[in-house]
Motif scaffolding. Structure first.
Motif, short mmCIF file in Angstrom:
data_model
loop_
_atom_site.label_atom_id
_atom_site.label_comp_id
_atom_site.label_asym_id
_atom_site.label_seq_id
_atom_site.Cartn_x
_atom_site.Cartn_y
_atom_site.Cartn_z
N VAL A 264 -62.61 86.16 44.98
CA VAL A 264 -62.03 84.87 45.36
C VAL A 264 -62.31 84.63 46.85
O VAL A 264 -62.08 85.52 47.67
CB VAL A 264 -60.51 84.86 45.10
N CYS A 312 -55.38 79.36 35.18
CA CYS A 312 -55.00 80.01 36.43
C CYS A 312 -53.51 80.37 36.39
O CYS A 312 -52.68 79.54 36.03
CB CYS A 312 -55.30 79.09 37.62
N CYS A 332 -53.90 85.18 46.48
CA CYS A 332 -55.14 84.57 46.98
C CYS A 332 -54.94 83.18 47.58
O CYS A 332 -55.86 82.64 48.18
CB CYS A 332 -56.17 84.49 45.85
N CYS A 363 -59.42 79.03 38.50
CA CYS A 363 -58.92 79.53 39.78
C CYS A 363 -58.95 78.43 40.84
O CYS A 363 -60.00 77.86 41.13
CB CYS A 363 -59.77 80.72 40.24
N ARG A 366 -61.27 78.61 43.96
CA ARG A 366 -62.70 78.33 43.77
C ARG A 366 -62.94 76.84 43.53
O ARG A 366 -64.07 76.44 43.23
CB ARG A 366 -63.24 79.14 42.59
#
Length: 379
Positions: A264, A312, A332, A363, A366
């Protein structure tokens, strides 16, 4: 051999172990109504190797409570709540300290330079709050959590009737005596990070010589102490061609599970969004996972594949606490929604859940739109 995931007068969800693989079954009068709702969750287990099969319980993964157990019953309850739109932070990661002997290229922990740590009474308050909310997996993380004095006391504090405990470590300092101490304290699973199957490359990514040897010794000591041991690999373009070698290493070390998480762009790797895994890389990974299912050896937990089904988990099933006490949707996403020193976690969770972005299919870190809107990053 059969193990019940859920059993009531009108619905039974269970698995049968056939030739070492899980086969999911649904029966009862309510199965017709619930089958479609259950289908997605049950697909995560169908045809998978369990971590460990015992006469009275099944350990599907190092990431979840055993079946049956009070903790697993709480997890099932959480899943039923999610069908109704009420999300619970099943997995809470507490970074108890910033102290760490390593300098990892992809470390997600911000470089505050403050060497902050959470006081034991603060960690215990966090544990009380998240267990009350329904959490079933409490992970102690860092920095390097093995540097934290009183770690065993924190592990003991987690009520095993409500949740399992996990430890994420680079392996530094995990002697045989310490592994036994952690086991005695009630640690459920030990997760040791590897970035490569090769010593020199792993040490380079970790920023220090000798880390690979420490990680190998930590795994051996954990296995010998009777802990469930998981090897955790951050999958990147640099190690995607080492998948078979990593599996061979995991098999040689006799770990119970080999978990992969896709890299990530966050923390020290924040500016590397253009270097995430390519579709070709992910196809290599998918092929490896299919082959690994047929091999003798540890279970593979392919988080990138799982997230294709679950979406996610940030701010939906995951929650993260930093050594400064900041409450993040996941480790993250560096966006504090509150702080444990002044806010109730329950209130902060409600605030996170009010933002519809935390129902993402992929995610968020991203996602260029998310990065631009929430982090002011133009790429």
């Amino acid at each position: 051999m059969q193990y019940d995931f859920f059993k009531s007068p009108i619905l039974r969800v269970y698995t049968e172990i056939e030739d070492g693989y899980m086969r999911m079954k649904v029966s009862g009068a309510g199965s017709f109504l619930m089958r479609k709702s259950l289908e997605k969750n049950l697909s995560l287990f169908e045809g998978e190797k369990p971590v460990k099969t015992e006469a009275d319980r099944l350990i599907c993964s190092t990431w979840m409570p055993p079946v049956p157990s009070p903790g697993f019953d709480r997890l099932v309850k959480s899943q039923f709540f999610s069908f109704l739109g009420k999300m619970i932070p099943d997995q809470v990661t507490i970074s108890i300290t910033e102290e760490c002997p390593n300098n990892c290229i992809h470390c997600a922990l911000p470089d505050t330079k403050n060497r902050k740590k959470l006081a034991p009474e603060t960690v215990k308050s966090i544990i009380d709050q998240v267990l009350e909310m329904g959490t079933t997996f409490v992970i102690f993380d860092g920095g390097e959590p093995l540097t934290y004095q009183g770690l065993e006391d924190l592990i003991r504090y987690v009520n095993p009737e409500k949740a399992i405990t996990g430890l994420f470590t680079s392996g530094a300092g995990l002697t045989q005596e310490r592994a036994s101490s952690l086991k005695e304290a009630g640690l459920y699973s030990l997760t040791v990070s590897f970035d490569s199957a090769y010593e020199e490359k792993h040490d380079y990514v970790r920023g220090r010589k000798g880390v690979f040897k420490s990680a190998v010794e930590a795994v051996k000591n954990g296995v010998n102490a009777g802990l469930l041991v998981n090897i955790y690999v951050v999958l990147s373009r640099d190690n995607v061609n080492e998948l078979d070698e990593l599996y061979a290493l995991a098999s040689k070390l006799k770990v119970h599970e080999l978990s992969f998480y896709e890299i990530v762009p966050t923390g020290r790797w924040m500016d590397h969004a253009s270097e995430i895994m390519t579709p070709k890389d992910l196809r290599k990974f998918d092929n490896f996972v299919s082959r690994a299912r047929e091999k003798e050896g540890p279970r593979v937990f392919p988080i990138p594949q799982v997230m294709k089904t679950t979406g996610c988990m940030a701010g939906r099933k995951w929650l993260h606490i930093t050594p400064e006490g900041d409450i993040l949707p996941c480790a993250c996403i560096p966006i504090p929604y509150g702080n444990v020193h002044r806010d109730r976690i329950k209130d902060v969770w409600k605030k996170i859940r009010e933002d519809p972005v935390y129902n993402a299919k992929c995610c968020l870190m991203r996602n260029p739109e998310f990065r631009e809107k929430y982090l002011n990053l133009l790429e």
